[in-house]
Design an enzyme around this catalytic site. Sequence first.
Site, mmCIF file in Angstrom:
data_model
loop_
_atom_site.group_PDB
_atom_site.id
_atom_site.type_symbol
_atom_site.label_atom_id
_atom_site.label_comp_id
_atom_site.label_asym_id
_atom_site.label_seq_id
_atom_site.Cartn_x
_atom_site.Cartn_y
_atom_site.Cartn_z
ATOM 1 N N THR A 1 21.596 -60.655 -74.738
ATOM 2 C CA THR A 1 22.630 -59.954 -74.863
ATOM 3 C C THR A 1 23.909 -60.874 -75.316
ATOM 4 O OG1 THR A 1 22.195 -58.632 -73.039
ATOM 5 C CG2 THR A 1 24.304 -58.914 -73.232
ATOM 6 N N ASP B 1 14.843 -59.884 -77.999
ATOM 7 C CA ASP B 1 15.271 -59.676 -76.629
ATOM 8 C C ASP B 1 14.244 -60.217 -75.546
ATOM 9 O OD1 ASP B 1 16.582 -56.776 -74.869
ATOM 10 O OD2 ASP B 1 15.023 -57.725 -73.954
ATOM 11 N N SER C 1 12.715 -59.572 -73.004
ATOM 12 C CA SER C 1 11.475 -58.934 -72.625
ATOM 13 C C SER C 1 10.258 -59.094 -73.805
ATOM 14 C CB SER C 1 11.864 -57.280 -72.804
ATOM 15 O OG SER C 1 12.849 -56.983 -71.470
ATOM 16 N N THR D 1 18.652 -62.597 -70.364
ATOM 17 C CA THR D 1 18.496 -63.090 -68.887
ATOM 18 C C THR D 1 17.244 -62.475 -68.189
ATOM 19 O OG1 THR D 1 19.778 -61.159 -68.374
ATOM 20 C CG2 THR D 1 20.936 -63.240 -68.451
ATOM 21 N N ASP D 2 16.724 -61.265 -68.755
ATOM 22 C CA ASP D 2 15.607 -60.644 -68.120
ATOM 23 C C ASP D 2 14.694 -61.429 -67.761
ATOM 24 O OD1 ASP D 2 17.201 -58.385 -68.447
ATOM 25 O OD2 ASP D 2 16.186 -57.455 -69.851
ATOM 26 N N GLN E 1 6.756 -62.491 -49.825
ATOM 27 C CA GLN E 1 7.490 -61.310 -50.630
ATOM 28 C C GLN E 1 8.967 -61.677 -50.315
ATOM 29 O OE1 GLN E 1 5.869 -57.485 -49.580
ATOM 30 N NE2 GLN E 1 3.949 -58.064 -49.944
#
Length: 355
Positions: free
Chosen positions: A11, A55, A57, A87-88, A290
């Site tokens: 981004t 990106d 991802s 950031t992802d 978790q």
Amino acid sequence: MNILLIYTGGTIGMVQNAETGALESFDFQQLQQHVPELYTLGHHIDVHTFQPPIDSSDMTPDHWLQLRDIILEAYDRYDGFVVLHGTDTMAFTASALSFLLPGLTKPVIFTGSQLPVSQVRTDGRENLITAVEMAADTDAEGHPRVPEVCIYFERKLLRGNRATKINAEGFNAFRTHNFPPLATAGTHIIYKAPLPATPLGESPQQVDERVLQHSPKGGAGRGHLCTDIVVVTLFPGMSEEMFAAQVSAPALRAVILRTFGSGNAPQRPWLLNQLNLLRQRGVIVVNITQCDEGSVEMGRYQTSRLLLEAGVVPGYDSTWEAMLTKLMVLLACDLSREEVISLLLQSLAGEITPS
Ligand code: ASP
């Protein structure tokens, strides 16, 4: 100071496509236009841009090796490295790099932003400028303040392999639930100097020899990390059929089991049976909680003692991003199953606190 800025995409360097409204990467030269302050800090900054910028991802383990090679090739010419990254998946890349650069003695600081640097309210400008300052900072003896892989975001410098993305919108995108920030940036930058990334009592060279001699060689297209791993999240009511389906691939080398609380699992005979079958196949099973915060403590409850008996390895307070990338690196090295397990139980780059 000489700083190498590596722009991978994300981004921070995006603009809005006027027709579609979607955010797309733009040429890095425009980033210089948007952050002219960067060039008044008094450091020499060179830029290396991924072609094309991506990106995060779309990041793959081959990109991590490419990034490692860019840093190693430039290592002697620069005092610090700043990696601009989406950031992802930033926490995965930062974790992977911490294992791919054992014995690191210079800062490698990842940063990015939630809003493009071209937008008025962007968080990218501050993140970028402070990351460069931190990458160039030295102590009174001239040693780098943070000679490890870090993430700088929203006024906090975090250990990279302890970080997790926690917010899809807010500027406070990252947190290290089980480790204090390495530094904070307010009026002054304050370095906190918690435990060093290299295990206490062990020199970077020793870690180097132990892991580097087996390290996957080469960059994208030449060496590869091992991706024959699955992450299985337990839930109340999970059936044997659904569990077995997830671990059925013949190539499987490791399972990250996301358990309850301090590392607990249902006391079902089928689960123990499945874990024993995995052990017989030579598959390594690691126990990760978790919960965001706290550590796996196997044997504390009967429900985790059973896992211990089935040969499950405690992941302590590791993030799953760090455990996944550590396994990817170790399983790509020329190591026996026992050697991999022994290294999993040790902190290689400050990623866990073994009890
Ligand atoms: N999708 C973007 C990426 O990870 C989001 C960001 O940069 O923050 O590349």
